[in-house]
Design an enzyme around this catalytic site. Sequence first.
Site, PDB file in Angstrom:
ATOM      1  N   GLY A 220     -47.953  22.964 -23.230  1.00  0.00           N
ATOM      2  CA  GLY A 220     -48.120  23.369 -24.612  1.00  0.00           C
ATOM      3  C   GLY A 220     -47.573  24.791 -24.795  1.00  0.00           C
ATOM      4  O   GLY A 220     -46.390  25.026 -24.604  1.00  0.00           O
TER       5      GLY A 220
ATOM      6  N   SER B 187     -44.712  23.248 -17.155  1.00  0.00           N
ATOM      7  CA  SER B 187     -44.263  23.848 -18.401  1.00  0.00           C
ATOM      8  C   SER B 187     -45.136  25.074 -18.708  1.00  0.00           C
ATOM      9  O   SER B 187     -45.200  25.992 -17.900  1.00  0.00           O
ATOM     10  CB  SER B 187     -44.286  22.796 -19.508  1.00  0.00           C
ATOM     11  OG  SER B 187     -43.559  23.198 -20.625  1.00  0.00           O
ATOM     12  N   TRP B 188     -45.815  25.109 -19.857  1.00  0.00           N
ATOM     13  CA  TRP B 188     -46.756  26.195 -20.102  1.00  0.00           C
ATOM     14  C   TRP B 188     -47.834  26.223 -19.019  1.00  0.00           C
ATOM     15  O   TRP B 188     -48.323  27.291 -18.654  1.00  0.00           O
ATOM     16  CB  TRP B 188     -47.375  26.062 -21.486  1.00  0.00           C
ATOM     17  CG  TRP B 188     -48.661  26.825 -21.628  1.00  0.00           C
ATOM     18  CD1 TRP B 188     -49.915  26.305 -21.703  1.00  0.00           C
ATOM     19  CD2 TRP B 188     -48.810  28.248 -21.686  1.00  0.00           C
ATOM     20  NE1 TRP B 188     -50.847  27.327 -21.797  1.00  0.00           N
ATOM     21  CE2 TRP B 188     -50.193  28.521 -21.794  1.00  0.00           C
ATOM     22  CE3 TRP B 188     -47.908  29.320 -21.647  1.00  0.00           C
ATOM     23  CZ2 TRP B 188     -50.699  29.821 -21.868  1.00  0.00           C
ATOM     24  CZ3 TRP B 188     -48.416  30.613 -21.720  1.00  0.00           C
ATOM     25  CH2 TRP B 188     -49.794  30.859 -21.829  1.00  0.00           C
TER      26      TRP B 188
ATOM     27  N   ASP C 156     -33.298  19.647 -17.488  1.00  0.00           N
ATOM     28  CA  ASP C 156     -34.397  20.085 -18.361  1.00  0.00           C
ATOM     29  C   ASP C 156     -33.837  20.900 -19.527  1.00  0.00           C
ATOM     30  O   ASP C 156     -33.325  22.005 -19.336  1.00  0.00           O
ATOM     31  CB  ASP C 156     -35.386  20.922 -17.556  1.00  0.00           C
ATOM     32  CG  ASP C 156     -36.697  21.168 -18.284  1.00  0.00           C
ATOM     33  OD1 ASP C 156     -36.694  21.202 -19.528  1.00  0.00           O
ATOM     34  OD2 ASP C 156     -37.724  21.361 -17.607  1.00  0.00           O
TER      35      ASP C 156
ATOM     36  N   HIS D 205     -37.400  17.242 -18.646  1.00  0.00           N
ATOM     37  CA  HIS D 205     -38.572  18.114 -18.637  1.00  0.00           C
ATOM     38  C   HIS D 205     -39.895  17.388 -18.436  1.00  0.00           C
ATOM     39  O   HIS D 205     -40.802  17.912 -17.788  1.00  0.00           O
ATOM     40  CB  HIS D 205     -38.628  18.878 -19.969  1.00  0.00           C
ATOM     41  CG  HIS D 205     -39.782  19.813 -20.080  1.00  0.00           C
ATOM     42  ND1 HIS D 205     -39.856  20.997 -19.351  1.00  0.00           N
ATOM     43  CD2 HIS D 205     -40.931  19.755 -20.816  1.00  0.00           C
ATOM     44  CE1 HIS D 205     -40.982  21.625 -19.653  1.00  0.00           C
ATOM     45  NE2 HIS D 205     -41.656  20.888 -20.529  1.00  0.00           N
TER      46      HIS D 205
END
Length: 329
Positions: A53, A120-121, A274, A302
């Site tokens: 996120g 990711s985040w 990605d 990704h």
Amino acid sequence: MDKVAGHKSALHYLYPSVEPFDRCLLDVGDGHKVYVEQCGAPDGIPVVVLHGGPGGGCSPAMRRYFDPEKYRIILFDQRGCGMSRPHASVENNTTWHLVRDIETIREHIGVERWVVFGGSWGATLGLLYAQAHPDHVAYLVLRGVFLMMQRELDWFYGGGAGQFHPEEWQHFTSLIPPEEREDLIGAYERRLFGEDQTAQTYFARAWCRWENALATIRSDGAHSDAPGHYARAFARLENHYFRHKGWLERDAQILEDMPLISKIPGIVIQGRQDMICPPRSAWEVTERWSRGELRMVGLAGHALSEPGITAELVRATKALPRMAGQLGL
């Protein structure tokens, strides 16, 4: 394990579904309660899962990256999203609140050291947590590294990624008047935080559509709108964090602080294709991390659900129990 994982679906590599043996809404202060669940073996290797996120929340599929007979799997929804409350709230919701929340969860469940798993985040947060609390991190499993750097935000919201998906970029930008398009994060902020909740949800879905369109190399341009409840939390939180550059003191703070985790081993799984978090960041992290291994997956973008990414993540978690003793777990 197949040499080329991409020809099978991600589900092929996952462990069977498992239900939590414990769930709670943990009061972390500041008016927030975060949803926390535990699955697998209560006496297994503790692993905390950090979702993406910001604002993405956890899903049951995330439990399935770990052998439930060997791992104590801890999932939680970060402030403002998923089943945490209040929903879609950005009040008292910063990176450093989340780092503190991870420590609060660790203390609450009573573990001294654990594995940190994030993408990711979630990789951003995992690195920052490890840099703040290296003594409590035994191993890092990271995917699709994002460093909250200006170059990454410029790539995704400044037109770089849009050169590969011009039709989706046109849709994302067309909702904003031409005079505001030089700062799309700011332009969407004004709409995501306006007084009309219906308008918030409309622009939130557009924000999510742009990101989802680039998540996998198998994207064929087809799309479906995210549920309004989910989209509003995801877009508001992500925009809030990006506007504030993650509350980092320096643009390259995570890279510059890699010596703080020099004693922690780990692995980075990165999709070569990605489009959301380009491989440069993963490469630079492992260049500065003497005990970090980089596995580049050629036929992957990704998403966590990319078969090649899933295969490598499961391979990593399958190997960890053999190292439990030397990792102090």
